[in-house]
Design an enzyme around this catalytic site. Structure first.
Site, mmCIF file in Angstrom:
data_model
loop_
_atom_site.group_PDB
_atom_site.id
_atom_site.type_symbol
_atom_site.label_atom_id
_atom_site.label_comp_id
_atom_site.label_asym_id
_atom_site.label_seq_id
_atom_site.Cartn_x
_atom_site.Cartn_y
_atom_site.Cartn_z
ATOM 1 N N GLU A 194 0.825 -1.212 0.000
ATOM 2 C CA GLU A 194 0.000 0.000 0.000
ATOM 3 C C GLU A 194 0.860 1.265 0.000
ATOM 4 O O GLU A 194 0.560 2.221 -0.711
ATOM 5 C CB GLU A 194 -0.920 0.017 1.235
ATOM 6 N N ARG A 235 -10.635 2.274 -7.437
ATOM 7 C CA ARG A 235 -9.780 2.402 -6.263
ATOM 8 C C ARG A 235 -10.687 2.524 -5.049
ATOM 9 O O ARG A 235 -11.788 3.044 -5.145
ATOM 10 C CB ARG A 235 -8.851 3.621 -6.371
ATOM 11 N N ASN A 272 0.976 3.951 -3.090
ATOM 12 C CA ASN A 272 0.683 5.381 -2.941
ATOM 13 C C ASN A 272 1.729 6.240 -3.642
ATOM 14 O O ASN A 272 1.396 7.243 -4.275
ATOM 15 C CB ASN A 272 0.625 5.753 -1.450
#
Lengths: 123, 158
Positions: free
Chosen positions: B49, B110, B53
């Site tokens: 994650e 998303r 990002n």
């Protein structure tokens, strides 16, 4: 140790597209799933898809987003994305994100007349 | 605080194909401590994650040349924990608290769960960000008591 891309095998049982996913589902591989799904539903003219997750070894929020996004897109066309047999770790992440409530999860492949018509996948 | 017993730095372009590489390296590094399989899998999600990002957001809308869109993953091993820092030199996060809220995204496909997953699967998440300079996310995963008691050798090997 090496990084394997996700492999997708595709079949059609006369009513729905079945995508058998193998590998890791993340930012890199999620678009492969989306593109294969869209190409398959266009080819077969259906909006029902079963994604076999039994061989998916890893999933993160990018993979979850791809599943939910395709489910919503299919639902707008009157269909749905259903999930088949996610393994323990993948299942727990699906549950944490609430996807097991948003999407139907099957524990075993559907049986019935359509099952007899499953074509060999691998494309 | 005890010094780290081992460390690595992984320096690479901020590309989607490197998300898997980052978590693979971290998982291999974490294997030097007696983490449970479940703990390593959780760490892999958190790292995935954090790196995702960077790939998606750190350099979006900036004038940073494609070949200079870099990220680093730092691994620090301590007797009782692993720390993983994911560093970029991108635009920075304007409102870190808001960015950490679940579902903070409008992008299709998303879920906005990146930080929520980091916080669920790491024992600590720290974010340092400076506008126009970049962001550093630090993830901490601690050995559970039962892990340390069953195999204390790896943790003292340094």
């Amino acid at each position: 140790m090496f990084v394997t891309p996700m492999e997708i095998r595709e079949s059609f049982d006369g009513r729905q597209v079945i995508l058998r996913l193998e590998g890791e589902m993340d930012l890199h591989t999620a678009p492969l799933f989306r593109d294969r799904l869209e190409a398959a539903v266009a080819r077969y003219g259906v909006t029902r898809v079963l994604a076999d997750l039994s061989q998916v070894s890893f999933i993160d929020s990018s993979g979850l987003g791809a599943l939910l996004g395709r489910h919503r897109a299919l639902r707008e066309r009157g269909g749905a994305l259903r999930l088949l047999a996610p393994g323990g770790r993948v299942r727990s992440i699906l549950e944490l994100a609430g996807l097991t409530r948003a999407l139907e999860v099957l524990e075993a492949p559907p049986v019935g007349p359509g099952r007899d018509g499953v074509q060999a996948g691998g494309r | 605080m005890a010094a780290e017993t081992n460390r690595f730095i992984l320096d690479m372009p901020a590309l989607p194909e490197n998300v898997g590489l980052a978590r693979l390296v971290v998982a291999g590094f974490a294997a030097q401590l007696p983490f449970s399989v479940s703990d390593v899998e959780e760490l892999k999600v958190a790292v995935s994650e954090a790196v995702t990002n960077v790939v998606l957001h750190a350099y979006a809308g900036t004038e940073v040349a494609p070949e200079e869109r870099l990220l680093q993953v730092h691994g620090l091993l301590y007797p009782d924990r692993i720390e993983v820092e994911v560093v970029d030199w991108g635009r920075g996060i304007e409102d870190v608290e808001r960015a950490r809220e679940p579902a903070f995204t409008t992008a299709p496909d998303r879920m906005g769960l990146g930080f929520a997953f980091m916080e669920s699967f790491a024992d600590g998440v720290e974010v340092e960000s400076r506008l126009g300079q970049g962001t550093r996310v630090r993830l901490v995963k601690r050995l559970q008591a039962q892990d340390a008691s069953t195999a204390g050798v790896a943790g003292s090997a340094g």
